[in-house]
Every structure is written in C-alpha cells, then in structure tokens.
Design an enzyme around this catalytic site. Structure first.
Site, PDB file in Angstrom:
ATOM      1  N   LYS A  10     -10.421 -13.270  12.703  1.00  0.00           N
ATOM      2  CA  LYS A  10      -9.359 -12.052  13.155  1.00  0.00           C
ATOM      3  C   LYS A  10      -9.287 -11.775  14.234  1.00  0.00           C
ATOM      4  CE  LYS A  10      -6.610  -9.103  10.763  1.00  0.00           C
ATOM      5  NZ  LYS A  10      -6.992  -7.252  11.505  1.00  0.00           N
ATOM      6  N   ARG A  42       7.625  -6.623  10.070  1.00  0.00           N
ATOM      7  CA  ARG A  42       8.167  -5.947   9.770  1.00  0.00           C
ATOM      8  C   ARG A  42       9.589  -5.471   8.319  1.00  0.00           C
ATOM      9  NH1 ARG A  42       4.409  -3.720  10.841  1.00  0.00           N
ATOM     10  NH2 ARG A  42       3.161  -2.572  12.110  1.00  0.00           N
ATOM     11  N   SER A  51     -10.661  -4.616   2.123  1.00  0.00           N
ATOM     12  CA  SER A  51     -11.126  -4.513   3.773  1.00  0.00           C
ATOM     13  C   SER A  51     -12.834  -4.220   4.131  1.00  0.00           C
ATOM     14  CB  SER A  51     -10.769  -3.271   4.865  1.00  0.00           C
ATOM     15  OG  SER A  51     -11.453  -2.551   5.574  1.00  0.00           O
ATOM     16  N   HIS A  84      -4.969  -6.312  16.110  1.00  0.00           N
ATOM     17  CA  HIS A  84      -4.885  -5.547  15.329  1.00  0.00           C
ATOM     18  C   HIS A  84      -4.447  -4.523  14.889  1.00  0.00           C
ATOM     19  CE1 HIS A  84      -8.920  -4.044  13.345  1.00  0.00           C
ATOM     20  NE2 HIS A  84      -8.412  -2.823  13.024  1.00  0.00           N
ATOM     21  N   GLN A  86     -12.069  -9.448   4.561  1.00  0.00           N
ATOM     22  CA  GLN A  86     -12.393  -8.990   5.669  1.00  0.00           C
ATOM     23  C   GLN A  86     -14.102  -8.812   6.642  1.00  0.00           C
ATOM     24  OE1 GLN A  86     -11.780  -5.797   7.141  1.00  0.00           O
ATOM     25  NE2 GLN A  86     -13.585  -6.540   8.773  1.00  0.00           N
ATOM     26  N   TYR A 119     -16.378  -7.321   8.666  1.00  0.00           N
ATOM     27  CA  TYR A 119     -17.287  -6.414  10.194  1.00  0.00           C
ATOM     28  C   TYR A 119     -18.481  -6.799   9.963  1.00  0.00           C
ATOM     29  CZ  TYR A 119     -12.798  -3.843  11.225  1.00  0.00           C
ATOM     30  OH  TYR A 119     -11.460  -2.946  11.420  1.00  0.00           O
ATOM     31  N   ARG A 177      -7.984   5.865  21.095  1.00  0.00           N
ATOM     32  CA  ARG A 177      -6.640   6.230  20.490  1.00  0.00           C
ATOM     33  C   ARG A 177      -6.954   7.281  20.568  1.00  0.00           C
ATOM     34  NH1 ARG A 177      -8.266   2.839  15.173  1.00  0.00           N
ATOM     35  NH2 ARG A 177      -9.169   0.823  16.143  1.00  0.00           N
ATOM     36  N   PRO A 232      -6.068  -6.730   5.865  1.00  0.00           N
ATOM     37  CA  PRO A 232      -7.148  -5.218   5.604  1.00  0.00           C
ATOM     38  C   PRO A 232      -6.845  -4.137   6.440  1.00  0.00           C
ATOM     39  CG  PRO A 232      -7.265  -6.869   7.076  1.00  0.00           C
ATOM     40  CD  PRO A 232      -6.683  -7.721   6.353  1.00  0.00           C
ATOM     41  N   ILE A 233      -7.241  -2.972   5.338  1.00  0.00           N
ATOM     42  CA  ILE A 233      -6.533  -1.625   5.782  1.00  0.00           C
ATOM     43  C   ILE A 233      -7.798  -0.477   5.976  1.00  0.00           C
ATOM     44  CG2 ILE A 233      -5.003  -0.114   6.337  1.00  0.00           C
ATOM     45  CD1 ILE A 233      -3.624  -1.724   7.418  1.00  0.00           C
ATOM     46  N   GLY A 234      -8.181  -0.520   6.138  1.00  0.00           N
ATOM     47  CA  GLY A 234      -9.619   0.578   6.721  1.00  0.00           C
ATOM     48  C   GLY A 234      -9.259   1.767   5.918  1.00  0.00           C
ATOM     49  N   TYR A 244      -3.642   8.897  12.184  1.00  0.00           N
ATOM     50  CA  TYR A 244      -4.570   7.498  12.349  1.00  0.00           C
ATOM     51  C   TYR A 244      -3.603   6.564  11.876  1.00  0.00           C
ATOM     52  CZ  TYR A 244      -8.316   4.638  10.596  1.00  0.00           C
ATOM     53  OH  TYR A 244      -9.000   3.638  10.353  1.00  0.00           O
ATOM     54  N   SER A 248       0.989  -8.183  13.411  1.00  0.00           N
ATOM     55  CA  SER A 248       0.980  -7.577  13.925  1.00  0.00           C
ATOM     56  C   SER A 248       2.375  -6.984  14.277  1.00  0.00           C
ATOM     57  CB  SER A 248      -0.015  -7.995  15.594  1.00  0.00           C
ATOM     58  OG  SER A 248      -1.185  -6.971  15.302  1.00  0.00           O
ATOM     59  N   THR A 306     -13.422 -10.064  11.429  1.00  0.00           N
ATOM     60  CA  THR A 306     -12.579  -9.791  12.419  1.00  0.00           C
ATOM     61  C   THR A 306     -13.577  -9.389  13.859  1.00  0.00           C
ATOM     62  OG1 THR A 306     -10.970  -8.402  10.724  1.00  0.00           O
ATOM     63  CG2 THR A 306     -11.050  -7.630  12.990  1.00  0.00           C
TER      64      THR A 306
HETATM   65  C1  FNR Z   1      -5.817  -1.283  10.735  1.00  0.00           C
HETATM   66  N1  FNR Z   1      -6.594  -2.749  10.485  1.00  0.00           N
HETATM   67  C2  FNR Z   1      -7.926  -3.198  10.362  1.00  0.00           C
HETATM   68  N2  FNR Z   1      -7.845  -4.648  10.496  1.00  0.00           N
HETATM   69  C3  FNR Z   1      -9.247  -5.240   9.877  1.00  0.00           C
HETATM   70  O1  FNR Z   1      -9.486  -5.686  10.579  1.00  0.00           O
HETATM   71  N3  FNR Z   1     -10.054  -3.979   9.330  1.00  0.00           N
HETATM   72  C4  FNR Z   1     -10.285  -2.852   9.306  1.00  0.00           C
HETATM   73  O2  FNR Z   1     -10.606  -2.381   8.326  1.00  0.00           O
HETATM   74  C5  FNR Z   1      -8.572  -2.194   9.622  1.00  0.00           C
HETATM   75  N4  FNR Z   1      -8.510  -1.276   9.464  1.00  0.00           N
HETATM   76  C6  FNR Z   1      -7.007  -0.902   9.926  1.00  0.00           C
HETATM   77  C7  FNR Z   1      -6.724   0.105   9.356  1.00  0.00           C
HETATM   78  C8  FNR Z   1      -5.020   0.581   9.846  1.00  0.00           C
HETATM   79  C9  FNR Z   1      -4.750   1.803   9.136  1.00  0.00           C
HETATM   80  C10 FNR Z   1      -4.173  -0.171  10.072  1.00  0.00           C
HETATM   81  C11 FNR Z   1      -2.482   0.245  10.756  1.00  0.00           C
HETATM   82  C12 FNR Z   1      -4.659  -1.115  10.572  1.00  0.00           C
HETATM   83  C13 FNR Z   1      -5.511  -3.948  11.402  1.00  0.00           C
HETATM   84  C14 FNR Z   1      -5.097  -4.881  10.008  1.00  0.00           C
HETATM   85  O3  FNR Z   1      -5.550  -5.507   9.644  1.00  0.00           O
HETATM   86  C15 FNR Z   1      -3.731  -5.614  11.076  1.00  0.00           C
HETATM   87  O4  FNR Z   1      -4.555  -6.360  12.074  1.00  0.00           O
HETATM   88  C16 FNR Z   1      -2.633  -4.646  11.478  1.00  0.00           C
HETATM   89  O5  FNR Z   1      -2.119  -3.728  11.366  1.00  0.00           O
HETATM   90  C17 FNR Z   1      -1.827  -5.467  11.791  1.00  0.00           C
HETATM   91  O6  FNR Z   1      -0.078  -4.455  12.064  1.00  0.00           O
HETATM   92  P1  FNR Z   1       0.887  -3.809  11.457  1.00  0.00           P
HETATM   93  O7  FNR Z   1       1.687  -4.595  10.514  1.00  0.00           O
HETATM   94  O8  FNR Z   1      -0.513  -2.561  10.990  1.00  0.00           O
HETATM   95  O9  FNR Z   1       1.641  -3.980  13.059  1.00  0.00           O
END
Ligand code: FNR
Length: 405
Positions: free
Chosen positions: A281, A339, A119, A305, A141, A143, A178, A90-92, A37, A336, A169
């Site tokens: 975003k 690193r 998130s 994303h 962030q 939705y 996925r 923001p990461i969910g 995931y 995105s 977003t």
């Molecule tokens: C995300 N991303 C994301 N973006 C957002 O606006 N709301 C969200 O809840 C999430 N959730 C989420 C979960 C996971 C597991 C990942 C890996 C990514 C996207 C995130 O904000 C961002 O755009 C990317 O992760 C950037 O890319 P890199 O640095 O992971 O390559």
C-alpha cells in the site's frame, strides 16, 4: 429503490448523503482535535485536495440502449469473490471518532459484506473485531515494526483471525507533517489512543511493554473500557500517567511502530513469514510497481495515504494508469479521494480492480456508530449500482477505458 422510497415517505437519511454535509455534520459532532486528526492532511494539504480534483477531471461517457437490466457488482480479487469492488481502508485511532471504534466498523462491514482492513494502529484488538464478523472477509494492514518479532507476532495474529490478505503500508515509515494536529497540540498517540492492537500483542508487551510506561489496557478491549478511557481523557487524565510519562511513551512508540530503513530485500523475508497474499500500500511510481512484481508481490494499492504523508505527492487517481500499465495482470487497487459511486467507476475505468474508502466511513462512525457506517456504505454502493446502470453496463467488471473520454 429502498433508499429512494424512504425519502418518499419524508424520512431523512440516518447520515447525510451529500459528502460535504456528511463531513460538516461530523465536524459538529467531534471535538476540534478529533476532527483535525481525521480530516486533515500533510503540509499545505495540496495532495489532499489533488486527490479530489483528480476525480473531478476524469469524465465518463455512458453508452445507450445497452439492453442491460440487472447489475452484478461483484468482482474477483486474489482468488476471492468480493460482493463489490469496495473495501474499508485501514484507519488507525478510530476511537477518536467514537468509543466503539473498530468494533462498530467491523460489524457494519460484515453486515454489508464489504471487507474491512484491520489497522495496525487499531483501537480495538483484531481478535475482538474478527469475533464480531462471523465469516465476513477481513484483511490486515501491517506497519513493519523496528522489532521484527513484533512484526511477526502481528502477522501470526492476523492469520489466526482469518485475514485473507496482508497489506503492508509503505508510505508511513515516518509520520507526516500534519499542521492541523500540530497547531492543536494533539498527536493522538500522546493521549494513548490507537494503541490497542499493540497493547494486546503478547510479544509487544513482553519486549516493549516494560520499557514503555504505557496504559495497561488488557485484552479484550471492550467498548465499555474504551468509553471509560474516553471519559478519563475528557477529564484531562491519561490512564493515570503524567504528561511527561505519556510523552516518553509516545516517543518510544514512534520509534517502534515502524522501520524507516525498510528496503526491498526485507520483502523477501516477509514472504518467508506468511503464506497470505502480500499487498503493498502506497505505491505511486511505476518502477516501484515493477520491482514489486519482480519480488513476487501479489497486489498493489495505489495510495498517498489520503494526502496525510507526502504533501505535493501525485494524486492517487493520476498515478493509477502508469502503475496499472507497469504490472500487467497484477491486481491494482486504489484509495485516496474516493467519495462517490461514480468515483468507483472512474477508478475501475482507469484500471483499478477495487477501491478502498477512507474518511467518509469514519464520518459515518462519528455520527451513527455501526448504523452510520452502514448508511455510508449503502449510499455509496447504491450510487455505484446506479452508475453502472446509467453507464450501460451490466457488471462492475465490464467497466473499462471505453467509458472514459
Ligand atoms: C489513515 N490511513 C491509514 N493507512 C494505513 O495503512 N494504516 C493506518 O493506520 C491508517 N490510519 C489512518 C487514519 C486516518 C484518520 C485516516 C484519514 C487515514 C490511510 C487510509 O488507509 C487511506 O489510505 C486513506 O484514508 C484514503 O484516503 P481517503 O479516502 O480518506 O481520502
């Protein structure tokens, strides 16, 4: 210097410094579904790879004998001074990495003075995270829910939590295809993960809670409660709900969390709901950037994303220069594929004001909780600081196209 000196004493770092090793260590720690995931992308993962490849292609050209000694990493963004041009994306569903989830990230972000973008899909309510952050900067962030009242409630909570910007977003009106998740049969929502932000929302609960047999997690969601939930899941139980009930809840949730028919005119309504700066975003096309500027949007995040939505989409870094050129004067951020510290410099040189970090901090979370996230941030910023010095500039804001070949 501190990081190097620790190594001199033979001390190994808290988490691997090399990105590939960091990811591999996280893979070994996490369950297969959790790792899939987090690490996975959409489709054939072409955009996921393209994001990284784009950074490989850009070349920096350092300047010598510049006479600089100290470096100033700080940048000015939307009238706010950031300690560095770095934010945590923001990461969910962060509980898939570690039970403390968002709470550990909030603490790490506050300690390192890196803004954390909460998130909508968080595993810990924003109020709990905000309370752990003191005065440290945080954004929210959004939705945009198919139910406007839910959207407005989330915004009100973000304002009350001291969020200083609202990130809308745009690229996830539908969940991406996925394959890694599909092959493992592991959509996280199906297991009731990543819902705490919604379940702690009074409007969401009153309008949808009844209709959805969702687990009744009540705020505040504590780390203890989350680890209980993790234990239940490990035993194959989902808050006492049958699989069928969970599937129905997930379907209902999927229909609620976003509004697929969102259009430009909706932005005008959003403006009327909040005085927070609005940042879009997921913008990749310069015409969308121009339309955003016409609509009075305050900033943009060029993002795909992390390659998790439209497979085949242009790499973020490749899309950046045209977007920047389309909206002179408007703050443009990028995520995105960031690193390394030199990646941050490349994004700045191509016109970004700041970058957001995604997966690497989640790997830090998986490996070491709060300390792991802090280590990832420290390593990245240490490398960025060195990068500035080696480029021959005294401040992050001085990096520009003159440093590119
Ligand atoms: C995300 N991303 C994301 N973006 C957002 O606006 N709301 C969200 O809840 C999430 N959730 C989420 C979960 C996971 C597991 C990942 C890996 C990514 C996207 C995130 O904000 C961002 O755009 C990317 O992760 C950037 O890319 P890199 O640095 O992971 O390559």
């Amino acid at each position: 210097t501190e990081i190097y000196l620790r190594g001199l004493g033979g001390e190994r770092p808290a988490v691997p410094v090399q990105l590939a090793d960091l990811q591999e260590a996280a893979r070994r720690t996490l369950g297969a579904a959790e790792f899939a995931y987090i690490a996975g992308g959409a489709g054939a993962e072409r955009t996921l790879r393209a994001n990284l490849a784009a950074f490989e292609r850009v070349q920096l050209v350092p300047r010598m004998l510049s006479g600089t000694k100290e470096r100033d990493l700080s940048v000015e963004l939307l009238g706010q001074r950031l300690a560095s041009p770095l934010l945590l994306a923001p990461i969910g569903v962060l509980e898939s990495a570690r039970p403390e989830a968002d709470l550990a990230v909030a603490r790490a972000a506050a300690a390192e003075q890196v803004p954390f973008v909460f998130s909508s899909q968080a595993s810990v309510p924003m109020e709990t995270c905000a309370a752990a952050m003191g005065a440290a900067p945080r954004w929210f962030q959004l939705y945009w829910s198919s139910d406007d009242e839910v959207t407005r409630s989330l915004i009100r909570r973000a304002e009350a939590c001291g969020a200083s910007a609202l990130v809308l977003t745009l690229d996830t009106t539908l969940l991406g295809w996925r394959p890694r998740d599909l092959d493992l049969g592991s959509l996280p929502f199906l297991r009731g993960q990543g819902l705490a932000q919604y379940l702690s929302d009074p409007v969401f609960r009153s309008r949808l809670g009844q209709a959805m047999p969702l687990p009744s997690v009540r705020p505040p969601v504590t780390p203890q409660l989350l680890s209980t939930a993790a234990q239940l899941r490990a035993k194959g139980k989902t808050f006492g709900l049958s699989l069928k009930e969970m599937q129905r809840a997930a379907a209902r949730f999927t229909a609620t969390y976003s509004r697929p028919d969102l259009g430009w005119d909706d932005l005008d309504r959003l403006r009327g709901w909040t005085r927070l700066p609005i940042i879009l975003k997921g913008v990749l096309h310069p015409d969308d950037a121009r339309e955003a500027a016409r609509r009075g949007v305050d900033g943009l995040i060029v993002s795909n994303h992390g390659g998790r939505q439209l497979d085949g989409a242009v790499a973020s870094l490749d899309a950046l220069p045209d977007v920047v050129a389309a909206v002179p004067g408007m703050p443009v951020l990028l995520d995105s594929g960031v690193r390394t510290g030199s990646d941050i410099a490349k994004a700045l040189a191509l016109g970004a004001q700041a970058v957001l970090l995604g997966r690497p901090y989640v790997y830090g979370l998986a490996l070491g909780g709060e300390a792991g996230v802090r280590a990832v941030i420290q390593n990245l910023l240490a490398e960025f600081d060195l990068t500035l010095g080696l480029l021959g500039v005294g401040a992050a804001r001085e990096v520009g196209p003159q440093h590119l070949r």
